[in-house]
Design a protein around this motif. Structure first.
Motif, PDB file in Angstrom:
ATOM      1  N   ASN A 110      78.165  57.511 106.528  1.00  0.00           N
ATOM      2  CA  ASN A 110      78.088  56.835 107.827  1.00  0.00           C
ATOM      3  C   ASN A 110      79.415  56.913 108.575  1.00  0.00           C
ATOM      4  O   ASN A 110      79.449  57.092 109.796  1.00  0.00           O
ATOM      5  CB  ASN A 110      77.681  55.376 107.635  1.00  0.00           C
ATOM      6  CG  ASN A 110      76.262  55.229 107.115  1.00  0.00           C
ATOM      7  OD1 ASN A 110      75.425  56.104 107.313  1.00  0.00           O
ATOM      8  ND2 ASN A 110      75.988  54.128 106.441  1.00  0.00           N
ATOM      9  N   LEU A 111      80.505  56.784 107.820  1.00  0.00           N
ATOM     10  CA  LEU A 111      81.827  56.873 108.435  1.00  0.00           C
ATOM     11  C   LEU A 111      82.070  58.271 108.993  1.00  0.00           C
ATOM     12  O   LEU A 111      82.602  58.435 110.098  1.00  0.00           O
ATOM     13  CB  LEU A 111      82.897  56.514 107.397  1.00  0.00           C
ATOM     14  CG  LEU A 111      84.305  56.202 107.911  1.00  0.00           C
ATOM     15  CD1 LEU A 111      84.290  54.985 108.815  1.00  0.00           C
ATOM     16  CD2 LEU A 111      85.251  55.982 106.738  1.00  0.00           C
ATOM     17  N   ILE A 112      81.686  59.281 108.244  1.00  0.00           N
ATOM     18  CA  ILE A 112      81.860  60.663 108.700  1.00  0.00           C
ATOM     19  C   ILE A 112      81.044  60.925 109.957  1.00  0.00           C
ATOM     20  O   ILE A 112      81.535  61.519 110.931  1.00  0.00           O
ATOM     21  CB  ILE A 112      81.479  61.636 107.570  1.00  0.00           C
ATOM     22  CG1 ILE A 112      82.495  61.540 106.423  1.00  0.00           C
ATOM     23  CG2 ILE A 112      81.407  63.068 108.096  1.00  0.00           C
ATOM     24  CD1 ILE A 112      82.116  62.355 105.208  1.00  0.00           C
ATOM     25  N   TYR A 113      79.783  60.490 109.965  1.00  0.00           N
ATOM     26  CA  TYR A 113      78.924  60.703 111.132  1.00  0.00           C
ATOM     27  C   TYR A 113      79.452  59.952 112.358  1.00  0.00           C
ATOM     28  O   TYR A 113      79.375  60.454 113.484  1.00  0.00           O
ATOM     29  CB  TYR A 113      77.499  60.264 110.816  1.00  0.00           C
ATOM     30  CG  TYR A 113      76.822  61.103 109.760  1.00  0.00           C
ATOM     31  CD1 TYR A 113      77.101  62.464 109.645  1.00  0.00           C
ATOM     32  CD2 TYR A 113      75.915  60.540 108.865  1.00  0.00           C
ATOM     33  CE1 TYR A 113      76.486  63.244 108.677  1.00  0.00           C
ATOM     34  CE2 TYR A 113      75.290  61.309 107.892  1.00  0.00           C
ATOM     35  CZ  TYR A 113      75.580  62.658 107.803  1.00  0.00           C
ATOM     36  OH  TYR A 113      74.972  63.430 106.841  1.00  0.00           O
ATOM     37  N   MET A 114      79.989  58.750 112.127  1.00  0.00           N
ATOM     38  CA  MET A 114      80.511  57.969 113.248  1.00  0.00           C
ATOM     39  C   MET A 114      81.723  58.661 113.871  1.00  0.00           C
ATOM     40  O   MET A 114      81.815  58.797 115.096  1.00  0.00           O
ATOM     41  CB  MET A 114      80.887  56.566 112.770  1.00  0.00           C
ATOM     42  CG  MET A 114      81.335  55.620 113.879  1.00  0.00           C
ATOM     43  SD  MET A 114      83.126  55.678 114.204  1.00  0.00           S
ATOM     44  CE  MET A 114      83.766  55.102 112.630  1.00  0.00           C
TER      45      MET A 114
ATOM     46  N   THR B  82      82.735  61.929 113.612  1.00  0.00           N
ATOM     47  CA  THR B  82      82.406  63.219 114.217  1.00  0.00           C
ATOM     48  C   THR B  82      81.601  63.042 115.497  1.00  0.00           C
ATOM     49  O   THR B  82      81.796  63.787 116.470  1.00  0.00           O
ATOM     50  CB  THR B  82      81.633  64.090 113.219  1.00  0.00           C
ATOM     51  OG1 THR B  82      80.472  63.367 112.750  1.00  0.00           O
ATOM     52  CG2 THR B  82      82.491  64.464 112.037  1.00  0.00           C
ATOM     53  N   GLY B  83      80.701  62.063 115.526  1.00  0.00           N
ATOM     54  CA  GLY B  83      79.896  61.836 116.717  1.00  0.00           C
ATOM     55  C   GLY B  83      80.724  61.371 117.902  1.00  0.00           C
ATOM     56  O   GLY B  83      80.636  61.935 119.005  1.00  0.00           O
TER      57      GLY B  83
ATOM     58  N   ILE C 181      85.277  64.861 123.290  1.00  0.00           N
ATOM     59  CA  ILE C 181      85.655  66.226 123.655  1.00  0.00           C
ATOM     60  C   ILE C 181      84.731  66.773 124.738  1.00  0.00           C
ATOM     61  O   ILE C 181      85.183  67.367 125.731  1.00  0.00           O
ATOM     62  CB  ILE C 181      85.625  67.128 122.412  1.00  0.00           C
ATOM     63  CG1 ILE C 181      86.712  66.700 121.421  1.00  0.00           C
ATOM     64  CG2 ILE C 181      85.830  68.595 122.799  1.00  0.00           C
ATOM     65  CD1 ILE C 181      86.645  67.444 120.103  1.00  0.00           C
ATOM     66  N   LEU C 182      83.429  66.579 124.565  1.00  0.00           N
ATOM     67  CA  LEU C 182      82.463  67.130 125.520  1.00  0.00           C
ATOM     68  C   LEU C 182      82.619  66.514 126.904  1.00  0.00           C
ATOM     69  O   LEU C 182      82.376  67.179 127.922  1.00  0.00           O
ATOM     70  CB  LEU C 182      81.041  66.913 125.004  1.00  0.00           C
ATOM     71  CG  LEU C 182      80.657  67.688 123.742  1.00  0.00           C
ATOM     72  CD1 LEU C 182      79.252  67.304 123.282  1.00  0.00           C
ATOM     73  CD2 LEU C 182      80.745  69.192 123.989  1.00  0.00           C
ATOM     74  N   LEU C 183      83.025  65.242 126.965  1.00  0.00           N
ATOM     75  CA  LEU C 183      83.227  64.599 128.258  1.00  0.00           C
ATOM     76  C   LEU C 183      84.665  64.742 128.754  1.00  0.00           C
ATOM     77  O   LEU C 183      84.890  65.004 129.941  1.00  0.00           O
ATOM     78  CB  LEU C 183      82.859  63.112 128.164  1.00  0.00           C
ATOM     79  CG  LEU C 183      81.397  62.765 127.934  1.00  0.00           C
ATOM     80  CD1 LEU C 183      81.230  61.259 127.801  1.00  0.00           C
ATOM     81  CD2 LEU C 183      80.522  63.292 129.060  1.00  0.00           C
ATOM     82  N   GLY C 184      85.604  64.574 127.847  1.00  0.00           N
ATOM     83  CA  GLY C 184      87.001  64.525 128.266  1.00  0.00           C
ATOM     84  C   GLY C 184      87.555  65.849 128.741  1.00  0.00           C
ATOM     85  O   GLY C 184      88.275  65.899 129.748  1.00  0.00           O
TER      86      GLY C 184
ATOM     87  N   PHE D 216      87.164  68.184 111.928  1.00  0.00           N
ATOM     88  CA  PHE D 216      87.107  69.009 110.720  1.00  0.00           C
ATOM     89  C   PHE D 216      87.568  68.217 109.499  1.00  0.00           C
ATOM     90  O   PHE D 216      87.004  68.348 108.409  1.00  0.00           O
ATOM     91  CB  PHE D 216      87.974  70.259 110.889  1.00  0.00           C
ATOM     92  CG  PHE D 216      87.448  71.207 111.926  1.00  0.00           C
ATOM     93  CD1 PHE D 216      86.085  71.395 112.095  1.00  0.00           C
ATOM     94  CD2 PHE D 216      88.314  71.914 112.744  1.00  0.00           C
ATOM     95  CE1 PHE D 216      85.596  72.266 113.053  1.00  0.00           C
ATOM     96  CE2 PHE D 216      87.834  72.782 113.708  1.00  0.00           C
ATOM     97  CZ  PHE D 216      86.476  72.963 113.862  1.00  0.00           C
ATOM     98  N   SER D 217      88.611  67.389 109.678  1.00  0.00           N
ATOM     99  CA  SER D 217      89.100  66.588 108.562  1.00  0.00           C
ATOM    100  C   SER D 217      88.065  65.561 108.124  1.00  0.00           C
ATOM    101  O   SER D 217      87.826  65.369 106.917  1.00  0.00           O
ATOM    102  CB  SER D 217      90.403  65.894 108.952  1.00  0.00           C
ATOM    103  OG  SER D 217      90.856  65.030 107.933  1.00  0.00           O
ATOM    104  N   ALA D 218      87.437  64.884 109.093  1.00  0.00           N
ATOM    105  CA  ALA D 218      86.425  63.887 108.750  1.00  0.00           C
ATOM    106  C   ALA D 218      85.212  64.535 108.093  1.00  0.00           C
ATOM    107  O   ALA D 218      84.626  63.972 107.154  1.00  0.00           O
ATOM    108  CB  ALA D 218      86.003  63.119 110.006  1.00  0.00           C
TER     109      ALA D 218
END
Length: 328
Positions: free
Chosen positions: A29-33, A35-36, A42-45, A88-90
């Motif tokens: 759950n932490l990884i998905y949070m 990366t999401g 990134i996609l917005l900024g 990538f790290s997460a």
């Protein structure tokens, strides 16, 4: 107990299996949070900050505050470009594979973006009081450029702890990029290390949150005493500054307050921090796209002088707000 002094666990026992399953699920759950939220930033900024930079370059000579907004957009764009390393790290269970230089920069860049934004917002608040008295437009523009350079220099100095205390260490779960306030890698926590950590945490909170909020609050109170306070409060600069201060606090306040709380708390509530601290870190990353989104939201109600062609200018050089409903 085994002969070598260690305990032999039966991993087929229900309690042990449930614990391992829960830990694995929490890690996923932490990884998905991470990366999401990083991917959304990134996609917005990246495209929105590039759009802001291009637009401000076209209007930079007609709007004195554009140089400050341009500086914040550049720092936010660089911040967003460093987020793929965190993704990538997460995704690899927070294992760091990019070396110690990028490890330090990956912490230095976000905090430099935060400090530069805080200093610029403080300058923008002061601009409402003092810069408007300068009748020379070029003088105001040159003063803005000088203050932007000062904000970048101050932010670089305030972010130096990331270059000093951010290290690559070998843990049981692999190589990680983390803060180490000890001069030795023995894993022991000393009183000197705790003092250094406390100093860094308080410095980030004071210059990252207290400085812009106090500047905005003090300048707002002093504006009441000004004869043209209504004119200033109805200007686009005032609304942009207020929106950016609120957005900056919403993104960075949890990330800066929770480490201080965790630093002075007991171990009894440590499981709570294991949940809310990662969320606050991901929320702080959203600051990379919050400013251009603020411009869009404000632009739905007011005519931004560097995004519209139909703004009117008063004889004193102030930009008047034009309600978009009157333009239809």
């Amino acid at each position: 107990m085994a002969g070598n002094g260690t305990f032999d666990y039966d991993y087929n026992e229900p309690d042990v299996l449930d614990k391992l399953h829960t830990e694995a699920e929490e890690m996923n759950n932490l990884i998905y949070m991470y990366t999401g939220m990083y991917s959304i930033t990134i996609l917005l900024g990246v495209p929105l900050n590039i759009l802001v930079i291009i637009t401000l370059f076209r209007r930079i000579g007609n709007y004195e505050a554009a140089i400050w907004l341009l500086g914040m957009a550049i720092s936010d764009l660089i911040f967003c470009l460093f987020l793929p390393f965190r993704i990538f790290s997460a995704w690899e269970n927070f294992t760091w594979r990019f070396g110690w230089i990028l490890c330090k920069l990956n912490s230095f860049v976000p905090f430099m973006s935060m400090h530069s934004t805080a200093v610029v917002l403080s300058f923008m608040s002061l601009e409402q009081l003092f810069f408007n008295r300068l009748s020379c437009t070029s003088c105001r523009f040159n003063a803005s450029k000088l203050m932007l350079l000062i904000s970048w220099f101050a932010a670089a100095v305030l972010s130096c702890p990331s270059l000093v205390y951010r290290v690559v260490q070998y843990k049981n779960n692999g190589v990680v990029c983390m803060d180490n306030y000890e001069y030795e890698t023995t894993g022991l926590v000393t009183s000197e290390g705790l003092k250094r950590k406390s100093a860094v945490l308080y410095m980030r909170f004071i210059f990252g949150i207290i400085l812009p909020v106090a500047s905005a609050a003090i300048c707002c109170c002093l504006l009441v005493l000004r004869k043209n306070s209504f004119q200033i409060k109805s200007s686009v600069n005032y609304h942009i500054t207020k929106a950016l201060v609120i957005g900056h606090c919403l993104c960075w306040l949890p990330c800066l307050c929770l480490p201080l709380w965790q630093h002075h708390s007991t171990t009894e509530i440590s499981p709570i921090f294991a949940i809310i601290v990662p969320v606050s870190n991901a929320l702080a990353a959203m600051s990379g796209c919050i400013k251009p989104i603020s411009y869009i939201i404000i632009g739905l109600h007011f005519c931004l002088p560097w995004m519209k062609d139909d703004c009117t200018t008063t004889q004193d050089g102030e930009i008047e707000i034009t309600d978009l409903t009157d333009l239809k």
